[in-house]
Design an enzyme around this catalytic site. Structure first.
Site, PDB file in Angstrom:
ATOM      1  N   ALA A 172      83.906  52.291  25.689  1.00  0.00           N
ATOM      2  CA  ALA A 172      84.948  53.264  25.373  1.00  0.00           C
ATOM      3  C   ALA A 172      86.349  52.689  25.586  1.00  0.00           C
ATOM      4  O   ALA A 172      86.520  51.554  26.050  1.00  0.00           O
ATOM      5  CB  ALA A 172      84.747  54.517  26.218  1.00  0.00           C
ATOM      6  N   HIS A 173      87.347  53.503  25.264  1.00  0.00           N
ATOM      7  CA  HIS A 173      88.731  53.031  25.316  1.00  0.00           C
ATOM      8  C   HIS A 173      89.169  52.664  26.739  1.00  0.00           C
ATOM      9  O   HIS A 173      88.772  53.287  27.711  1.00  0.00           O
ATOM     10  CB  HIS A 173      89.694  54.055  24.707  1.00  0.00           C
ATOM     11  CG  HIS A 173      89.614  55.435  25.275  1.00  0.00           C
ATOM     12  ND1 HIS A 173      90.220  56.512  24.681  1.00  0.00           N
ATOM     13  CD2 HIS A 173      89.009  55.930  26.379  1.00  0.00           C
ATOM     14  CE1 HIS A 173      90.006  57.597  25.397  1.00  0.00           C
ATOM     15  NE2 HIS A 173      89.268  57.268  26.427  1.00  0.00           N
TER      16      HIS A 173
END
Length: 338
Positions: A250-251
């Site tokens: 994920a980011h």
């Protein structure tokens, strides 16, 4: 066909061949065409003994050459060339690369679209229907197979291999000697939304993801893995990281050098993973935590808080007969009442 001499050169990029000086010129010229296990290998194939469990197969092997340790080299048949190394499995890994199938196409396919501002290095291969955006830079000797999309302002280093259907978003930086397998997505929009007063009526407010993905050198990423761009800061994958198929990063995640991640693992946003970690299959890692260097997480472990001490961690429940599992589940619930 690959000669023993060529095999030695490849192996010695990682470790010495201890009996190299003792091999005759005839043995060095011996040509091999592939790799087989000790039981099935023929005279034109190389084999190896990495696990003593298979020692019984060594005496009767028909392999033309065997990668072997000093401890077991006297058990190699007289008509088989013994290549003595400290770590046969590592030597096998090294030589497997020169037996691998090579790319059949070279050059730039006429159906590829390449923006005028893109900078393409020397001896780069670009396959059919690739799309290369504005200001993209691709390093020397990199290979892009069919249907690869590289968006604007992205940089790819030298000697990369990018398989079919890979998409790399804008403004990302990919290092040298990187292998991205089919269907990988780099730089997708991270999963960032702010709730409104009543999401069931007015929905969620999308947060534009303004960061990039930075990938180091000698990184391997498996098929259908997704690495999202950062929301503000970058998502960073260190050098020598290997990631299996179907992994979600994920980011704002940061993964340290030399870490290995197996399939179906999910890493939530803004988590930092240290160097040389080994993460088993289907591990879940929550967001906004730190995992220190040299941590091993066994398969299906759920990590919900930071890990500050190196070592091995587990939380998955091993399989057992259903009746036993039901009794154990009852006892587990009872423990929660104490």
């Amino acid at each position: 066909m690959i000669t023993i001499e060529q095999l030695i050169s490849q192996i010695e990029q990682r470790q010495p061949v201890l009996n190299k000086a003792e091999l005759s010129a005839e043995q060095r010229r011996l040509s091999l065409e592939g790799i087989g296990n000790l039981t099935m290998a023929n005279r034109q194939q190389l084999s190896f003994l990495a696990n003593p469990h298979y020692l019984s197969s060594l005496a009767n092997t028909d392999a033309g050459a065997v990668l072997i340790t000093e401890e077991h080299h006297e058990e190699v048949p007289n008509d088989t060339v013994a290549l003595i190394v400290a770590v046969p499995y590592l030597a096998y890994a090294s030589v497997s690369q020169i037996f691998a199938r090579q790319h059949s196409f070279s050059g730039i396919h006429p159906t590829a679209f390449i923006a005028d501002s893109a900078v393409i290095g020397n001896k780069v291969t670009i396959g059919a229907f690739c799309v290369i955006g504005e200001q993209v830079q691709i390093g020397d000797r990199s290979v892009l197979e069919a249907h690869v999309v590289i968006e604007d302002n992205t940089t790819i280093g030298t000697d990369g291999v990018i398989k079919s259907q890979v998409v790399i978003g804008h403004d990302c930086i990919i290092g040298s000697h990187v292998r991205l397998h089919a269907g990988v997505t780099i730089g997708s929009e991270g999963f960032g939304f702010a709730p409104t007063a009543n999401p069931s009526v007015t929905g969620w407010e999308r947060i534009a993801q303004l960061g990039r993905v930075l990938i180091g050198d000698h990184v391997r990423i498996g098929s259908q893995t997704c690495i999202d761009r950062g929301a503000i800061d970058d998502t960073v994958i260190g050098n020598h990281v290997i990631i299996d198929n179907l992994v979600q990063v994920a980011h704002n995640v940061r993964i340290g050098d030399g870490t290995a991640i197996a399939a179906h693992t999910g890493i939530a946003g803004s988590t930092t993973i240290g160097k040389r970690c080994i993460i088993g299959g289907a591990v879940g890692i929550t967001g906004h935590i730190d995992i220190t260097d040299d941590v091993t997480l066994s398969g299906m472990t759920m990590v919900t808080k930071s890990i500050t001490t190196a070592g091995s961690y587990s939380s998955g429940t091993a399989a057992m007969p259903t009746a036993n599992w039901r009794r154990a589940a009852v006892r587990f619930r009872q423990l929660g009442r104490d």
